[in-house]
Scaffold this active site. Structure first.
Site, PDB file in Angstrom:
ATOM      1  N   CYS A  46     101.927  42.781  12.774  1.00 36.86           N
ATOM      2  CA  CYS A  46     102.067  43.442  14.065  1.00 36.86           C
ATOM      3  C   CYS A  46     102.432  44.911  13.859  1.00 36.86           C
ATOM      4  O   CYS A  46     101.586  45.695  13.442  1.00 36.86           O
ATOM      5  CB  CYS A  46     103.092  42.690  14.919  1.00 36.86           C
ATOM      6  SG  CYS A  46     102.955  43.037  16.692  1.00 36.86           S
ATOM      7  N   HIS A  68     101.563  36.702  14.429  1.00 36.69           N
ATOM      8  CA  HIS A  68     102.796  36.505  13.658  1.00 36.69           C
ATOM      9  C   HIS A  68     102.809  35.149  12.942  1.00 36.69           C
ATOM     10  O   HIS A  68     103.318  34.164  13.496  1.00 36.69           O
ATOM     11  CB  HIS A  68     104.003  36.569  14.591  1.00 36.69           C
ATOM     12  CG  HIS A  68     104.324  37.933  15.106  1.00 36.69           C
ATOM     13  ND1 HIS A  68     105.252  38.754  14.507  1.00 36.69           N
ATOM     14  CD2 HIS A  68     103.842  38.618  16.168  1.00 36.69           C
ATOM     15  CE1 HIS A  68     105.342  39.896  15.183  1.00 36.69           C
ATOM     16  NE2 HIS A  68     104.481  39.841  16.195  1.00 36.69           N
ATOM     17  N   GLU A  81     104.737  34.311  10.597  1.00 42.93           N
ATOM     18  CA  GLU A  81     106.138  33.976  10.268  1.00 42.93           C
ATOM     19  C   GLU A  81     106.844  33.282  11.430  1.00 42.93           C
ATOM     20  O   GLU A  81     107.954  32.765  11.260  1.00 42.93           O
ATOM     21  CB  GLU A  81     106.894  35.247   9.851  1.00 42.93           C
ATOM     22  CG  GLU A  81     107.367  36.155  10.976  1.00 42.93           C
ATOM     23  CD  GLU A  81     106.281  37.012  11.593  1.00 42.93           C
ATOM     24  OE1 GLU A  81     106.625  37.876  12.435  1.00 42.93           O
ATOM     25  OE2 GLU A  81     105.091  36.844  11.243  1.00 42.93           O
TER      26      GLU A  81
END
Length: 268
Positions: free
Chosen positions: A94, A224, A226
């Site tokens: 991002c 994302h 993660e």
């Protein structure tokens, strides 16, 4: 055990999740402030993986990721070049993707080219306002491109149920654009388009959600991974078949692949 470094600054807000991703994938990890690393750039030589976290670094003043990228370009370029040349996997998520692009680390040199600053710091691609100019916070279906050079995505099960091949997105300036149609074709031909949106909610050219450099080791993406390390983070995980919710999630699998790649470099 491979060592990872996650870089943060004022406004970064996804650094803890990145640290957890590397830990679950089998790496040790240090979280360091950008200012510290700029003062001691030689410390990057101690790490096998480098990560740029998401968020709003420096409040996204001037433009998203611009100040962070300028500090990387002017204070860390030689250290980043050395890391790239020794095969260190890197990821920018991002805001981190915006930083990689604006610093010149992505798309990187053309295949066979070197990492000389003048050869790679070019405005070939950019991340602009979403086609509907507002902040989007959503889970998006994605396609992990078959045949991509990307080491981060190579172990994804592309035949998995499509409802599991999703990633959370949260950005207002994530629309991938190229200087010309020829640039996009060049990236596609070189296997540098790693991830595409299925629904392309932000209007990216070629529905591109993430690209890598020609080596496949440096990945930038707007979604994302993660935030998708556990199956219970999926927006409707209770409706997934129990057999589907086994093994690593696609998000965790990406970090496992990179840690494995870093391990092979360290053993060479």
């Amino acid at each position: 055990m491979p060592r990872a470094i996650v870089l943060r600054a004022a406004g970064t807000n996804a650094d803890v999740e990145l640290c957890r991703a590397f830990e679950l994938a089998g790496a040790s990890v240090d979280l360091e402030h950008l200012g510290h690393v700029v003062r001691e750039p030689g410390m990057l030589a101690r790490y096998d993986l480098v990560a740029f976290a998401g968020g709003f670094s420096f409040g996204d003043d001037v433009a998203s990721g611009r100040i962070f990228a300028a500090r990387v370009r002017h204070g860390l370029w030689d250290a980043m070049r050395d890391a790239a040349e020794r095969g260190c996997p890197m990821i920018g998520v991002c805001n981190g993707f915006q930083i990689l692009v604006q610093s010149g680390l992505l798309p990187g040199p053309r295949a066979g080219g070197g990492w000389a600053r003048e050869a790679v710091v070019q405005d070939r691609v950019a991340l602009c306002d979403n086609v509907v100019p507002r902040y989007h916070d959503t889970w998006a279906r994605v396609e992990f491109v078959e045949g991509s050079a990307c080491v981060w995505t190579r172990d994804i099960d592309r035949a998995a149920p499509r409802e599991t091949l999703m990633l959370p997105c949260a950005h207002g300036e994530g629309r991938f654009t190229c200087r010309s149609p020829e640039v996009l074709r060049e990236l596609e031909d070189a296997g540098q388009v790693a991830i595409r949106y299925v629904d392309n909610f932000n209007g990216s050219e070629g529905a591109v959600a993430g690209i890598c450099d020609a080596s496949g080791r440096i990945l930038g993406l707007m979604p994302h991974p993660e935030r998708y390390l556990d199956w219970n983070r999926h927006p409707f995980f209770t409706r997934l078949d129990a057999a589907t919710r086994t093994g690593p999630t696609p998000g965790l699998r990406m970090f496992m692949s990179a840690v494995e790649a870093a391990s092979r470099v360290g053993a060479a």
